[in-house]
Scaffold this motif. Structure first.
Motif, PDB file in Angstrom:
ATOM      1  N   GLY A 124       0.798  -1.221   0.000  1.00 29.48           N
ATOM      2  CA  GLY A 124       0.000   0.000   0.000  1.00 29.48           C
ATOM      3  C   GLY A 124       0.830   1.271   0.000  1.00 29.48           C
ATOM      4  O   GLY A 124       0.296   2.363  -0.198  1.00 29.48           O
ATOM      5  N   ASP A 125       2.139   1.151   0.175  1.00 29.87           N
ATOM      6  CA  ASP A 125       3.032   2.312   0.208  1.00 29.87           C
ATOM      7  C   ASP A 125       3.030   3.001  -1.157  1.00 29.87           C
ATOM      8  O   ASP A 125       3.206   2.343  -2.192  1.00 29.87           O
ATOM      9  N   TYR A 126       2.842   4.333  -1.163  1.00 28.22           N
ATOM     10  CA  TYR A 126       2.730   5.072  -2.422  1.00 28.22           C
ATOM     11  C   TYR A 126       3.974   4.907  -3.293  1.00 28.22           C
ATOM     12  O   TYR A 126       3.876   4.643  -4.501  1.00 28.22           O
ATOM     13  N   ALA A 127       5.166   5.053  -2.694  1.00 26.88           N
ATOM     14  CA  ALA A 127       6.402   4.952  -3.478  1.00 26.88           C
ATOM     15  C   ALA A 127       6.547   3.554  -4.078  1.00 26.88           C
ATOM     16  O   ALA A 127       6.938   3.400  -5.238  1.00 26.88           O
ATOM     17  N   ARG A 128       6.216   2.526  -3.293  1.00 28.35           N
ATOM     18  CA  ARG A 128       6.314   1.159  -3.808  1.00 28.35           C
ATOM     19  C   ARG A 128       5.292   0.937  -4.922  1.00 28.35           C
ATOM     20  O   ARG A 128       5.616   0.336  -5.955  1.00 28.35           O
ATOM     21  N   ARG A 129       4.076   1.406  -4.746  1.00 24.72           N
ATOM     22  CA  ARG A 129       3.053   1.261  -5.790  1.00 24.72           C
ATOM     23  C   ARG A 129       3.492   1.942  -7.082  1.00 24.72           C
ATOM     24  O   ARG A 129       3.269   1.430  -8.181  1.00 24.72           O
ATOM     25  N   SER A 130       4.127   3.118  -6.945  1.00 22.82           N
ATOM     26  CA  SER A 130       4.595   3.849  -8.133  1.00 22.82           C
ATOM     27  C   SER A 130       5.649   3.049  -8.895  1.00 22.82           C
ATOM     28  O   SER A 130       5.620   2.976 -10.124  1.00 22.82           O
TER      29      SER A 130
END
Length: 196
Positions: A124-130
């Motif tokens: 769910g982490d934004y940076a990881r999702r990106s």
């Protein structure tokens, strides 16, 4: 296709035109580059950014840019490759490294680390999702018209060897591949030659 420049000096505009025109021998379209804010594609010159809406999605954006291109012309081949890549998006192409049949042996922790994603980041982490969206989430084969995977495609990101397992890398592709040309020729076909 009308292409408007929202910003940029003449050298930038000339370099964009020259690079984009590499697609023209392979597609049944013309590019009409215009000044002002009215165009099917609207280009802004923004340092450090290469980005484009994909295909007819650009027509859903009523104002502002539908493509952003960095004005740095110090490396002409790099600039031209990025312009051809973004115009590939404008013509409807997706990223080739996300092809349903790509087989890149990613070293995901190395890619995450290179992009500043914390080691303990969850899905769910934004940076990881990106990063996942940019590199790892392959396209659904049922949603796209595609040809066999092409590591030489202008639409393929460079893949650093230290981002993969084993001895695997793909350098930045600087020219349109034969499969790029064939795909666009199928998407935007010229009329069949008439025979008597």
């Amino acid at each position: 296709m009308r292409i408007a420049f929202l910003s940029g000096d003449q050298a930038f505009k000339d370099a964009v035109k020259a690079a984009a025109n590499n697609w023209l021998p392979h597609i049944n379209l013309t590019f009409d580059f215009v000044e002002g804010e009215s165009g099917d594609i609207r280009i802004s010159s923004e340092p450090g950014i290469y980005w484009s809406m994909i295909g007819t999605n650009a027509l859903l954006i009523e104002e502002g840019p539908t493509m952003r291109l960095s004005p740095d012309l110090r490396a002409p081949a790099f600039f031209a490759a990025n312009v051809m890549h973004e115009f590939g998006h404008a013509l409807g192409a997706e990223h080739e490294h996300l092809h349903p049949a790509s087989n890149i042996p990613w070293n995901k922790p190395a890619v995450y680390a290179a992009h500043g994603v914390a080691e303990d980041a969850d899905e769910g982490d934004y940076a990881r999702r990106s990063v996942d969206e940019r590199y790892f989430n392959l396209l659904d084969a049922s949603d796209f018209d595609y040809t066999p995977y092409d590591p030489k495609s202008i639409m393929h990101y460079a893949v650093r060897q230290n981002w993969t397992l084993g001895d695997f890398k793909i350098d930045l592709n600087l020219v349109l591949s034969d499969k790029d040309k064939a795909f666009m020729a199928k998407a935007y076909p010229f009329p069949a030659a008439q025979t008597a």
